[in-house]
Write a protein that holds these residues in place. Structure first.
Motif, short mmCIF file in Angstrom:
data_model
loop_
_atom_site.label_atom_id
_atom_site.label_comp_id
_atom_site.label_asym_id
_atom_site.label_seq_id
_atom_site.Cartn_x
_atom_site.Cartn_y
_atom_site.Cartn_z
N LEU A 238 0.82 -1.20 0.00
CA LEU A 238 0.00 0.00 0.00
C LEU A 238 0.86 1.26 0.00
O LEU A 238 0.55 2.23 -0.69
CB LEU A 238 -0.93 0.00 1.22
N CYS A 239 1.94 1.24 0.78
CA CYS A 239 2.85 2.38 0.80
C CYS A 239 3.47 2.59 -0.58
O CYS A 239 3.60 3.73 -1.06
CB CYS A 239 3.95 2.17 1.84
N GLY A 240 3.82 1.48 -1.23
CA GLY A 240 4.40 1.59 -2.56
C GLY A 240 3.42 2.13 -3.57
O GLY A 240 3.77 2.96 -4.41
N LEU A 241 2.16 1.69 -3.48
CA LEU A 241 1.14 2.18 -4.40
C LEU A 241 0.84 3.66 -4.18
O LEU A 241 0.57 4.41 -5.11
CB LEU A 241 -0.15 1.37 -4.25
N LYS A 242 0.91 4.06 -2.90
CA LYS A 242 0.61 5.46 -2.59
C LYS A 242 1.73 6.39 -3.07
O LYS A 242 1.48 7.48 -3.56
CB LYS A 242 0.41 5.62 -1.08
N GLU A 243 2.98 5.93 -2.92
CA GLU A 243 4.11 6.76 -3.29
C GLU A 243 4.38 6.76 -4.79
O GLU A 243 4.94 7.69 -5.34
CB GLU A 243 5.36 6.29 -2.54
N ASN A 244 3.99 5.66 -5.45
CA ASN A 244 4.27 5.54 -6.88
C ASN A 244 2.96 5.42 -7.65
O ASN A 244 2.37 4.36 -7.72
CB ASN A 244 5.15 4.30 -7.14
N LYS A 245 2.47 6.52 -8.21
CA LYS A 245 1.20 6.52 -8.92
C LYS A 245 1.24 5.62 -10.15
O LYS A 245 0.23 5.12 -10.60
CB LYS A 245 0.83 7.94 -9.33
N ALA A 246 2.44 5.41 -10.71
CA ALA A 246 2.53 4.56 -11.90
C ALA A 246 2.15 3.12 -11.59
O ALA A 246 1.81 2.35 -12.47
CB ALA A 246 3.94 4.60 -12.46
N ALA A 247 2.22 2.78 -10.29
CA ALA A 247 1.88 1.41 -9.90
C ALA A 247 0.39 1.15 -10.02
O ALA A 247 -0.05 0.01 -9.92
CB ALA A 247 2.33 1.14 -8.46
N ASP A 248 -0.41 2.21 -10.23
CA ASP A 248 -1.85 2.01 -10.39
C ASP A 248 -2.17 1.12 -11.58
O ASP A 248 -3.23 0.51 -11.64
CB ASP A 248 -2.56 3.35 -10.57
N ALA A 249 -1.27 1.06 -12.54
CA ALA A 249 -1.48 0.21 -13.71
C ALA A 249 -1.50 -1.26 -13.35
O ALA A 249 -1.98 -2.09 -14.10
CB ALA A 249 -0.39 0.48 -14.75
N LEU A 250 -0.95 -1.57 -12.16
CA LEU A 250 -0.91 -2.96 -11.71
C LEU A 250 -2.19 -3.36 -10.98
O LEU A 250 -2.35 -4.52 -10.61
CB LEU A 250 0.29 -3.17 -10.76
N TYR A 251 -3.08 -2.40 -10.76
CA TYR A 251 -4.28 -2.70 -9.98
C TYR A 251 -5.17 -3.70 -10.71
O TYR A 251 -5.48 -3.54 -11.88
CB TYR A 251 -5.07 -1.42 -9.70
N LEU A 252 -5.57 -4.71 -9.97
CA LEU A 252 -6.57 -5.66 -10.46
C LEU A 252 -7.61 -5.82 -9.36
O LEU A 252 -7.26 -5.86 -8.18
CB LEU A 252 -5.92 -7.01 -10.78
N PRO A 253 -8.89 -5.91 -9.71
CA PRO A 253 -9.92 -6.08 -8.68
C PRO A 253 -9.70 -7.37 -7.90
O PRO A 253 -9.31 -8.39 -8.46
CB PRO A 253 -11.22 -6.11 -9.49
N PHE A 254 -9.96 -7.29 -6.59
CA PHE A 254 -9.73 -8.44 -5.72
C PHE A 254 -10.90 -9.41 -5.70
O PHE A 254 -10.76 -10.57 -5.34
CB PHE A 254 -9.44 -7.93 -4.29
N GLY A 255 -12.08 -8.92 -6.11
CA GLY A 255 -13.27 -9.77 -6.09
C GLY A 255 -13.14 -11.07 -6.87
O GLY A 255 -13.47 -12.14 -6.35
N PRO A 256 -12.65 -11.03 -8.13
CA PRO A 256 -12.51 -12.29 -8.88
C PRO A 256 -11.60 -13.30 -8.20
O PRO A 256 -11.85 -14.50 -8.29
CB PRO A 256 -11.91 -11.81 -10.22
N ALA A 257 -10.55 -12.83 -7.53
CA ALA A 257 -9.67 -13.76 -6.80
C ALA A 257 -10.42 -14.43 -5.66
O ALA A 257 -10.25 -15.63 -5.40
CB ALA A 257 -8.44 -13.01 -6.28
N MET A 258 -11.27 -13.67 -4.96
CA MET A 258 -12.08 -14.24 -3.88
C MET A 258 -13.06 -15.28 -4.43
O MET A 258 -13.26 -16.34 -3.83
CB MET A 258 -12.84 -13.13 -3.16
N ILE A 259 -13.67 -14.96 -5.57
CA ILE A 259 -14.62 -15.89 -6.19
C ILE A 259 -13.91 -17.18 -6.63
O ILE A 259 -14.41 -18.29 -6.41
CB ILE A 259 -15.32 -15.24 -7.38
#
Length: 269
Positions: A238-259
């Motif tokens: 979370l700290c890495g995502l907050k400090e590095n906005k470019a990391a937003d491209a790595l975001y994937l929704p967590f819901g499908p993993a739970m399913i």
């Protein structure tokens, strides 16, 4: 498959379980698709999962009540009656799933000022808990066991294992790209935290399969260590995502993993 056994004739109970899990699976697929395409969890999909999980436990409770009354007469409405009722299991598991995901998500607010997961993921966890609470409440409605904790423990274990497995699936999906980015940015602390968490989780699951964690002290101590490593790793991410906005491209929704983790566990149990 979905509760149907190879024994003939197939009972009405097996057909009901089949239909229940089939409908739940369709709703899970809809939740995953919506989360992937629109990055949101629709109430029209997740609320029926929670309702159907609780409704299934109600139907099972009524059937068990009728069967017991015919065989043994009217039961005694005491603590044993309440603590062994499948409705209690389903409601408790739904609440527990919601609280676990909310606690982890709000931990992000405390540490880095941002939720670790979306609000929809908490409701997905509630739905998973309601479903498992109904499916795993297969013991007789009335037993000699006076404490609900002893009966609820397998449901608690299954719910925790599902959430851990969903985290592992999410990590596997994003791991190659994410590790490459960590190495490029020379973020060795986060890289080490992720690596240790993965290795320890694999060892933890293997130890469970080999029955090395039967002792309560070994089980709870190793589980606490796993949770601590998971919390530390989530904080670093979370700290890495907050400090590095470019990391937003790595975001994937967590819901499908739970399913995905839930469907895997349903097939296993």
């Amino acid at each position: 498959l979905f509760g149907l056994s190879v024994m003939n004739p197939i009972s009405l109970a097996q057909v009901l379980i089949y239909l229940f899990v089939l409908v739940i699976t369709c709703l899970f697929i809809a939740i995953s698709g919506t989360d992937i395409l629109e990055n949101k969890v629709a109430d029209a999909h997740v609320v029926p999962v929670i309702v159907l999980g609780i409704l299934y436990s109600i139907v099972y409770s009524v059937v068990s009540f009728v069967a017991y009354t015919k065989a043994n007469g009217m039961p005694k409405f005491d603590w044993v009656f309440i603590s062994t009722c499948p409705i209690v299991y389903s409601l408790a598991a739904a609440i527990l799933g919601f609280l676990i995901m909310e606690a982890i998500s709000r931990l992000g607010l405390v540490t880095v000022g941002a939720r670790a997961f979306g609000e929809g993921d908490s409701y997905i966890a509630a739905g998973i808990g309601a479903v498992f609470g109904g499916l795993l409440a297969s013991m007789p409605l009335y037993t000699a066991t006076p404490l609900v904790v002893e009966n609820f423990f397998p449901i608690f274990q299954t719910l925790i294992a599902t959430l851990i497995l969903s985290g592992i699936i999410q990590i596997i999906i994003t791991l190659p790209i994410f590790l490459k980015k960590l190495i490029i940015n020379k973020n060795w602390v986060t890289l080490g935290a992720v690596s240790v968490f993965i290795i320890y989780t694999i060892g933890y699951l293997c130890a469970q399969q080999l029955n090395w964690l039967i002792n309560p002290v070994a089980y709870w101590s190793s589980t606490i260590v796993l949770l601590a490593l998971g919390i530390f790793t989530c904080r670093e991410l979370l700290c890495g995502l907050k400090e590095n906005k470019a990391a937003d491209a790595l975001y994937l929704p967590f819901g499908p993993a739970m399913i995905a983790a839930t469907l895997i566990v349903i097939f296993v149990i």
